[in-house]
Write a protein that holds these residues in place. Structure first.
Motif, PDB file in Angstrom:
ATOM      1  N   ASP A 193     -39.377  -6.635  30.523  1.00 33.04           N
ATOM      2  CA  ASP A 193     -38.915  -7.738  31.377  1.00 33.04           C
ATOM      3  C   ASP A 193     -37.489  -7.615  31.900  1.00 33.04           C
ATOM      4  N   PHE A 215     -42.285 -11.615  25.568  1.00 32.22           N
ATOM      5  CA  PHE A 215     -42.785 -12.979  25.777  1.00 32.22           C
ATOM      6  C   PHE A 215     -43.785 -12.825  26.920  1.00 32.22           C
ATOM      7  N   SER A 262     -42.910 -12.549  38.252  1.00 34.05           N
ATOM      8  CA  SER A 262     -43.660 -12.988  37.072  1.00 34.05           C
ATOM      9  C   SER A 262     -45.156 -12.971  37.367  1.00 34.05           C
ATOM     10  N   HIS A 306     -34.559  -7.710  36.704  1.00 33.84           N
ATOM     11  CA  HIS A 306     -35.810  -8.250  36.163  1.00 33.84           C
ATOM     12  C   HIS A 306     -36.793  -7.085  36.132  1.00 33.84           C
ATOM     13  N   ARG A 363     -41.483 -22.133  34.241  1.00 31.07           N
ATOM     14  CA  ARG A 363     -40.081 -22.270  34.624  1.00 31.07           C
ATOM     15  C   ARG A 363     -39.955 -23.322  35.719  1.00 31.07           C
ATOM     16  N   ARG A 416     -48.683 -17.911  26.560  1.00 32.10           N
ATOM     17  CA  ARG A 416     -47.851 -16.751  26.219  1.00 32.10           C
ATOM     18  C   ARG A 416     -48.045 -16.306  24.772  1.00 32.10           C
ATOM     19  N   LYS A 440     -33.029 -15.169  27.579  1.00 36.07           N
ATOM     20  CA  LYS A 440     -33.986 -14.597  28.526  1.00 36.07           C
ATOM     21  C   LYS A 440     -33.500 -14.840  29.957  1.00 36.07           C
ATOM     22  N   LYS A 441     -34.157 -15.697  30.691  1.00 36.71           N
ATOM     23  CA  LYS A 441     -33.850 -15.798  32.097  1.00 36.71           C
ATOM     24  C   LYS A 441     -32.507 -16.496  32.355  1.00 36.71           C
ATOM     25  N   ALA A 465     -46.639 -18.765  36.737  1.00 40.38           N
ATOM     26  CA  ALA A 465     -45.456 -18.642  35.868  1.00 40.38           C
ATOM     27  C   ALA A 465     -44.328 -19.578  36.279  1.00 40.38           C
ATOM     28  N   TYR A 468     -40.413 -25.165  27.187  1.00 38.47           N
ATOM     29  CA  TYR A 468     -40.977 -23.907  27.679  1.00 38.47           C
ATOM     30  C   TYR A 468     -39.903 -22.808  27.617  1.00 38.47           C
TER      31      TYR A 468
HETATM   32  C1  OXD Z   1     -40.971 -14.771  33.774  1.00 42.00           C
HETATM   33  C2  OXD Z   1     -41.088 -14.315  32.380  1.00 42.00           C
HETATM   34  O1  OXD Z   1     -40.537 -13.954  34.595  1.00 42.00           O
HETATM   35  O2  OXD Z   1     -41.442 -15.103  31.500  1.00 42.00           O
HETATM   36  O3  OXD Z   1     -41.324 -15.916  34.078  1.00 42.00           O
HETATM   37  O4  OXD Z   1     -40.806 -13.147  32.117  1.00 42.00           O
END
Ligand code: OXD
Ligand code: MN
Length: 626
Positions: free
Chosen positions: A292, A313, A273, A250, A88, A390, A230-231, A453, A222
């Motif tokens: 997650d 993931f 992470s 999270h 990230r 991953r 997701k994030k 991460a 990525y």
């Molecule tokens: C992160 C994930 O927190 O991939 O980076 O879950």
């Protein structure tokens, strides 16, 4: 207006895709798709509904586009991200701030108008020569109080394929929201690809528009930067939750199975992470609801949580048959798995760090063709598999999946765990005195040593409240206050715990084994069900030696000595006091609207620690507190 839509989209979509869009009867959605079709200018647009044919189409496109390659085991594929696109990117991830808005210094933001102009410039014609995919998913179980509808636009079949594995399909749910504007939107382009990876990573941007619930992301592959649900969603959801009185976190969700009786007690757990979140949720003997992302809601005086996702993931380092039997099985048996950034041999066999197998001499990895000893341009040896490599798998195929995964009501949460990577201060497990104490001294005071991460140096101790710092989208003080308030009207709130799997000796040896986590969760299960007493120390409650000795025997068939207990649970007064200073300083200087309660609770903790220091010195063995 309708005609203008029709003209552009009709030329780019096949008849079926076009009909799928119009069948949703949502003008805002239609305009969104049209706008980005015009701007990104793909050759064609493919709209997916909930059918298996569309899912299959996307899986096939990922192979045809060479974003994924087949591996030896049926259903397994490999995807590589670019060498500088393996985690990230916190620096390039920014909130777009409308004039007059302020998120505080701790969050990365930029002026909305300037940011939008920049991202739209990057997006212009970016999909020329490519196919654009439009996909619909649900965050959370479908048709429930937890669900949020989401639409993803992307030119990456890998991103689309990952989302099919990780999220519940949401086209039919979208139909039910009618003309509503209340949905999340993501626009992604991997940009120009060179050897299958994003070429212009220097122009990588992830911009979050909180006002319009849109996230834009370009020139990256990525998944942490690109998979909208997701994030990127987490950021949108945190703001929505703060406005509506729930929590977007999270957090893992797991069922801990009682040793004494047949009972399942549900916990959530927040860890930064790469700090043991997935491995905790996958512990042997327990069941996983999610690893997650969790939404937590208050209902009838209790807290319920649901997994936002339905897949994992996960980081693929140290995944081996002994420590992670369930994941190992799914990574080595036929079934759908996307590996990313591991080493793959000519025969299509993936290898990753800590898998317990002999490392092959050569293969392909995230650096291209790889052979033992290969170095990067700075002369550093390139590991055969990346530390943040991953796997993407569905939860439904796992043996240990909890039967409540899709329960639209969620699961009743009795315990919340906070954990960070802390080599020297926190004990392996402790329990807060109450909700406020737990939120402030465990959640809001969480620190963790950095990992692979995210881009940047590893091993640096960083403040990471609720392990959510990277994703919080409201001023941090408000976020903490929102947690404190969340349990109003809940007579018995969940018990809050803190764990630390990373305590080390002075010589750098870990004090606890990976498998010891299994004991800590069993102890927490006993505590929330009032089956064991505990020892009160200045920072919370810790286990009694006799209870741990019994649990080590029952769970791990291991002896647990008084010496180990004393070393692991020694109260580090100096370290704790320094931590309080660091945390109070951050809230005082960097976070303008921190609640007064935070300072009061930290002050009380400081007084307890100082009192103990006056009596017993800097390192206090737990038996002193009996
Ligand atoms: C992160 C994930 O927190 O991939 O980076 O879950
Ligand atoms: Mn995560």
């Amino acid at each position: 207006m309708q005609k203008k839509y029709a003209d552009l989209l009709k030329t780019k979509c096949c008849k079926k895709s076009y009909e799928k869009l119009t069948a949703l009867n949502n003008a805002g959605l239609f305009e969104f798709v049209r706008k980005y079709t015009e701007l990104c200018n793909p050759d064609s647009v493919y709209v997916c509904d909930d059918s298996d044919q569309d899912r299959e189409y996307i899986g096939n496109r990922a192979l045809e586009n060479a974003e994924e390659r087949k591996l030896a085991i049926d259903g397994h594929t490999i995807h590589f991200d670019g060498y500088n696109d393996l985690a990230r990117d916190k620096t390039s991830t920014k909130y777009l701030l409308p004039q007059g808005a302020d998120l505080g210094d701790a969050l990365n933001a930029t002026d909305k108008e300037t940011g939008l102009e920049e991202i739209h410039r990057y997006l212009k014609n970016i999909m020329a020569g490519k196919e654009m995919y439009v996909l619909f998913f649900s965050l959370g179980p479908t048709n429930s109080e937890f669900s949020i509808s989401a639409v993803q636009i992307t030119d990456s079949s890998y991103v689309a394929h990952s989302e099919y594995i990780l999220y519940r399909r949401g086209y039919e749910q979208f139909k039910k929201i009618g003309n509503s504007k209340s949905f999340f939107r993501y626009v992604h382009s991997a940009g120009v690809l060179e050897n299958g990876v994003s070429k212009n990573v220097d122009k990588r941007r992830v911009y979050v528009d909180l006002e319009d619930n849109i996230v834009y992301t370009v020139n990256t592959q990525y998944a942490g930067n690109t998979v909208g649900l997701k994030k990127l969603s987490l950021r949108l959801a945190i703001r929505k939750a703060s406005q509506e009185g729930w929590l977007a976190e999270h957090m893992l969700i797991m069922g801990v199975h009682g040793l004494l009786r047949e009972r399942i007690t549900y916990f959530t757990g927040a860890f930064p992470s790469a700090c043991g979140k997935t491995s905790t949720s996958m512990l042997k003997g327990e069941s996983i609801v999610g690893d997650d992302l969790a939404y937590l809601r208050k209902k009838e005086g209790k807290i319920y949580a649901a997994n936002v996702e339905c897949g994992i993931f996960g980081i693929i380092q140290d995944v081996n048959p002994k420590d992670d039997p369930a994941i190992w099985k799914s990574l080595t048996s036929p079934g759908e798995v996307i590996f990313s950034n591991v080493l793959v041999t000519e025969k299509g066999v993936p290898y990753w760090l800590g898998d317990g197998r002999e490392v092959p001499e050569k293969g392909s990895n995230y650096s291209g063709e790889w052979q033992k000893g290969k170095k990067d341009s700075q002369g550093n040896e390139i590991t055969y598999s990346h530390k943040n490599a991953r796997y993407t798998v569905s939860l439904y195929g796992l043996k240990n999946v909890d039967c409540q995964l899709d329960n639209p009501e969620g699961v009743w949460i009795k315990g919340i765990i906070y954990g960070g990577r802390d080599s020297s201060i926190w004990p392996p497990v402790q329990e807060a005195f109450n909700w406020t104490h737990g939120v402030i001294t465990f959640g809001a005071s969480l620190e963790s040593e950095t990992t692979a991460a995210t881009l940047g140096k590893e091993g640096v101790r960083q403040f990471n409240p609720m392990s959510n710092l990277d994703f919080v989208s409201i001023p941090l003080g408000k976020y903490v206050a929102h947690h404190l308030k969340f349990i109003e009207g809940v007579p018995v709130p969940p018990t809050i715990f803190a764990v630390n799997y990373f305590q080390k000796t002075k010589t750098g040896k870990y004090l606890t084994a990976m498998e010891d986590k299994r004991v800590w969760v069993k102890w927490m299960e006993l505590r929330v069900n009032h089956d064991v007493d505990a020892v009160k120390i200045p920072t919370g409650y810790i286990p009694r030696y006799a209870d741990l000795k019994k649990l080590f025997r029952e769970v791990l068939r291991k002896d647990y000595s008084e010496g180990e207990y004393a070393e692991q649970f020694t109260v580090k007064i100096k370290g704790n006091l320094e931590k309080i200073e660091r945390i109070a300083e951050i809230y005082k200087t960097k976070i303008t609207d921190a609640p007064d309660t935070l300072f009061k609770v930290l002050k009380e903790q400081k007084a307890r620690l100082e009192e103990s220091r006056a009596k017993y010195g800097d390192n206090v063995v737990p038996t002193v507190f009996l």
